[in-house]
Write a protein that holds these residues in place. Sequence first.
Motif, mmCIF file in Angstrom:
data_model
loop_
_atom_site.group_PDB
_atom_site.id
_atom_site.type_symbol
_atom_site.label_atom_id
_atom_site.label_comp_id
_atom_site.label_asym_id
_atom_site.label_seq_id
_atom_site.Cartn_x
_atom_site.Cartn_y
_atom_site.Cartn_z
ATOM 1 N N PHE A 54 0.825 -1.200 0.000
ATOM 2 C CA PHE A 54 0.000 0.000 0.000
ATOM 3 C C PHE A 54 0.865 1.258 0.000
ATOM 4 C CE2 PHE A 54 -3.257 -2.963 1.387
ATOM 5 C CZ PHE A 54 -4.328 -2.520 0.643
ATOM 6 N N GLY A 72 2.401 1.665 -3.355
ATOM 7 C CA GLY A 72 1.336 1.999 -4.291
ATOM 8 C C GLY A 72 0.916 3.452 -4.172
ATOM 9 N N VAL A 73 0.724 3.908 -2.943
ATOM 10 C CA VAL A 73 0.323 5.295 -2.730
ATOM 11 C C VAL A 73 1.391 6.229 -3.287
ATOM 12 C CG1 VAL A 73 -0.031 7.063 -0.979
ATOM 13 C CG2 VAL A 73 -1.110 4.837 -0.717
ATOM 14 N N CYS A 96 1.334 6.242 -7.044
ATOM 15 C CA CYS A 96 0.155 6.953 -7.533
ATOM 16 C C CYS A 96 0.370 8.454 -7.436
ATOM 17 C CB CYS A 96 -1.068 6.535 -6.722
ATOM 18 S SG CYS A 96 -2.549 7.431 -7.115
ATOM 19 N N THR A 139 5.101 2.856 -21.920
ATOM 20 C CA THR A 139 3.863 3.226 -21.235
ATOM 21 C C THR A 139 4.213 3.672 -19.827
ATOM 22 O OG1 THR A 139 3.537 0.987 -20.413
ATOM 23 C CG2 THR A 139 2.542 1.516 -22.523
ATOM 24 N N TRP A 150 3.481 2.479 -16.927
ATOM 25 C CA TRP A 150 3.964 1.400 -16.068
ATOM 26 C C TRP A 150 5.381 0.996 -16.453
ATOM 27 C CZ3 TRP A 150 4.494 -0.987 -11.874
ATOM 28 C CH2 TRP A 150 5.000 -2.290 -11.812
ATOM 29 N N ARG A 172 0.312 -3.996 -23.866
ATOM 30 C CA ARG A 172 1.159 -3.143 -23.021
ATOM 31 C C ARG A 172 0.336 -2.034 -22.378
ATOM 32 N NH1 ARG A 172 5.055 -0.809 -26.868
ATOM 33 N NH2 ARG A 172 5.643 0.514 -25.142
ATOM 34 N N LYS A 173 -0.568 -1.465 -23.168
ATOM 35 C CA LYS A 173 -1.402 -0.386 -22.616
ATOM 36 C C LYS A 173 -2.302 -0.912 -21.522
ATOM 37 C CE LYS A 173 -1.519 3.096 -26.195
ATOM 38 N NZ LYS A 173 -2.194 3.546 -27.398
ATOM 39 N N LYS A 183 -1.730 -3.507 -19.624
ATOM 40 C CA LYS A 183 -0.940 -3.804 -18.443
ATOM 41 C C LYS A 183 -0.642 -2.523 -17.676
ATOM 42 C CE LYS A 183 3.397 -5.565 -18.477
ATOM 43 N NZ LYS A 183 4.445 -6.547 -18.746
ATOM 44 N N SER A 184 -0.285 -1.483 -18.416
ATOM 45 C CA SER A 184 0.008 -0.211 -17.775
ATOM 46 C C SER A 184 -1.213 0.311 -17.015
ATOM 47 C CB SER A 184 0.441 0.810 -18.821
ATOM 48 O OG SER A 184 0.687 2.047 -18.214
ATOM 49 N N MET A 201 -1.742 -1.788 -13.823
ATOM 50 C CA MET A 201 -0.806 -1.542 -12.733
ATOM 51 C C MET A 201 -1.015 -0.164 -12.123
ATOM 52 S SD MET A 201 0.730 -4.314 -12.455
ATOM 53 C CE MET A 201 1.989 -3.966 -11.252
ATOM 54 N N MET A 202 -1.157 0.846 -12.992
ATOM 55 C CA MET A 202 -1.328 2.185 -12.455
ATOM 56 C C MET A 202 -2.694 2.320 -11.775
ATOM 57 S SD MET A 202 1.620 2.953 -13.147
ATOM 58 C CE MET A 202 1.842 4.543 -12.372
ATOM 59 N N GLY A 203 -3.673 1.612 -12.316
ATOM 60 C CA GLY A 203 -4.983 1.592 -11.661
ATOM 61 C C GLY A 203 -4.870 0.991 -10.269
ATOM 62 N N THR A 244 -2.382 1.209 -8.281
ATOM 63 C CA THR A 244 -1.842 2.189 -7.329
ATOM 64 C C THR A 244 -2.927 3.165 -6.875
ATOM 65 O OG1 THR A 244 -1.159 3.842 -8.969
ATOM 66 C CG2 THR A 244 0.406 2.072 -8.487
ATOM 67 N N VAL A 245 -3.816 3.514 -7.800
ATOM 68 C CA VAL A 245 -4.908 4.414 -7.425
ATOM 69 C C VAL A 245 -5.812 3.732 -6.397
ATOM 70 C CG1 VAL A 245 -6.920 5.673 -8.247
ATOM 71 C CG2 VAL A 245 -4.850 5.593 -9.636
ATOM 72 N N ALA A 303 -4.918 1.393 -4.364
ATOM 73 C CA ALA A 303 -4.173 1.335 -3.104
ATOM 74 C C ALA A 303 -4.324 2.637 -2.334
ATOM 75 C CB ALA A 303 -2.698 1.049 -3.371
ATOM 76 N N THR A 304 -4.247 3.756 -3.063
ATOM 77 C CA THR A 304 -4.385 5.057 -2.406
ATOM 78 C C THR A 304 -5.770 5.213 -1.787
ATOM 79 O OG1 THR A 304 -2.917 5.950 -4.072
ATOM 80 C CG2 THR A 304 -4.113 7.528 -2.733
#
Lengths: 342, 290
Positions: free
Chosen positions: A120, A123-124, A127, A234, A236, B15-16, B18-19, B22-24, B26-27, B29-30
């Motif tokens: 977490f 991740g935070v 983000c 990208t 990521w 690839r898009k 996956k990106s 993964m970035m989703g 993190t959001v 997680a926040t």
Amino acid sequence: MASKPAKEELILPNVGRFQAASLPAQEETTRSWKRLKIGVPLGQFFFNGFTVTSAFIILSLVLAISAVLAVEAVPALVRFKAGFLVGTDWDPVNEQFGALPFIYGTAVSSFLALIIAAPFGIGVALCLSEMTPFWLSDILGFLVELLAAIPSVVYGLWGIFVLGPFLRDAVEPVLVRYLGFLPLFQGPRVGVSMLSAGAILAVMVVPYISAVCRDVFSAVPAGLREAAFALGATRWEVVRLAVLPYSISGIVGAIILGLGRALGETIAVAMVIGNRPVISASLFMPSTTLASAIANEFTEATSDIYVSALIELGLVLILMSLLINVTARLMIYKLITERFSR
Amino acid sequence: MNTLGPYADTYRAWRKLKSAAMMGATVIATLLTLVPLFLVLSYLVRQGVSGINWVFFTRLPRPVGEVGGGMGNAVVGTLELVGLASVLAVAVGIGTGLYLSEPGRNSAAANAVRFAADVLMGVPSIVVGIFAYAVVVRPMGGFSALAGAFALATMMTPLVARTAEEALKLVPAELRESALALGIPRWRTSLSVVARTAARGIATGVLLALARIAGETAPLLFTAFGNQYWSTSLKQPIAALTVQVYTYAISPFEDWHRQAWAGALVLTAMVLLAEALVRLLSGRGLRVPR
């Protein structure tokens, strides 16, 4: 030439009380600052004296704390020797003291917290540093930091009345149902447990991990990120190829720093862990930690050897925490100082 | 150019995807991280707000079994402890900050001091309690407000020092240089130019440290100890909100639990207000040391 000013005016910055233009003539200036016989200006002497003394106080505090604890623990050290660290009996009535259950409880609850908190926290940080626009990162970052601002006694209170019962009634049955074959998830469910301690610690540690990780991520050279983007990566892929490899030691440092926080956390843990000095594989059982044992028993300790044994627990705790903090700091400094120090 | 042939588009889409995944994550997680904050605060307000009234702030705790009473002494006690701690800690903290940024700048000694301050921030609070017990309580012969304040000051000093240093570092080098060029001695430059420019940041750091130590319980348990009566004496045990909330929370009495929630709400409100104020006061550049 039309009207030349009588005196040429110098435009100099107005610095505090010193109006440059109104400085007296040169000779007077040099004379106006008193000097000691050895040639050091008097003011400089006092200024250095004050600041160096202050710095020395901080430096000596760290040493003094360790030294005082070591000295106070001497009676227990002499009496129990190395057996203290591996003994499992904690019996104040018969003056038998073994620290292993406390060390075990501290280690397990902290690791549990980190397993939950590390993903977490990272991740935070990812983000906030890679995804959200600046203004939003500011707000979200502030909210996450509020988690660190809430006093631990309030977490403890919430843990007793909300989190503990919730884990007992909603989470633990699920764990038993699907993972009940593991020794970790067996035994009676009472509400005060290693699991609640780990969970509450996780909440308390996340803001530390994420704050340090954010610092570390922002220290990644912009060129690395831009190069990756320019190659068509990208978002990521930028993180995986540019950000993470550069900051890996900082991330590990952040997690270790979180471990240091979790080890030393006292009140919230003391309120939810149940305070039973037994070693049990089950996370549902009450346990205890070094810090919570000291908090609970110190004022009730009747004999000198009891107090000394408790202080030796403190000594073990501070040695663990010093070791961890020094390691973590060294890992983080390397990355951050270059960018932030001038 | 296109080495993947017919699969290029599929690969790019993968690839898009996956990106985004993964970035989703993190959001998510926040957002999940903020859930406990919301839960704790909302529950705290719901449980605590009914217990907050004039009586809470003005009356003493009642004995066990009697309903009612307040935490007036604990509110005053916390303010006294925090005030006293800052008297002890602020001068040393700012002094150290000045040392780190002015005479000691970039020296090996300054690095050692900075390191010590960071390590001191990581020392468990309960250990600081033991330290204060050994150094103040035992020589004085009993628990006292002074001992509690000493323990809190020990925790507060490194935080003040490190934020002060960060604030002082933000002062542009040009400002310092122009002051020196005007013939102002170094110490006067440090105090009247650098420190004055950084004053707001330094004050912010002090406020932040105050907020942090106001919420501490562990170092007070066997130094300030807590008190059921009015006391402002330095040599007597003194009540503190945190200790009071702790004692009430682990007691078996319903009415005490109610009061614990009220006390926790007051405490949290104080601390969070201070944090918010810090956020408003501090410029964007100021780093809060961890």
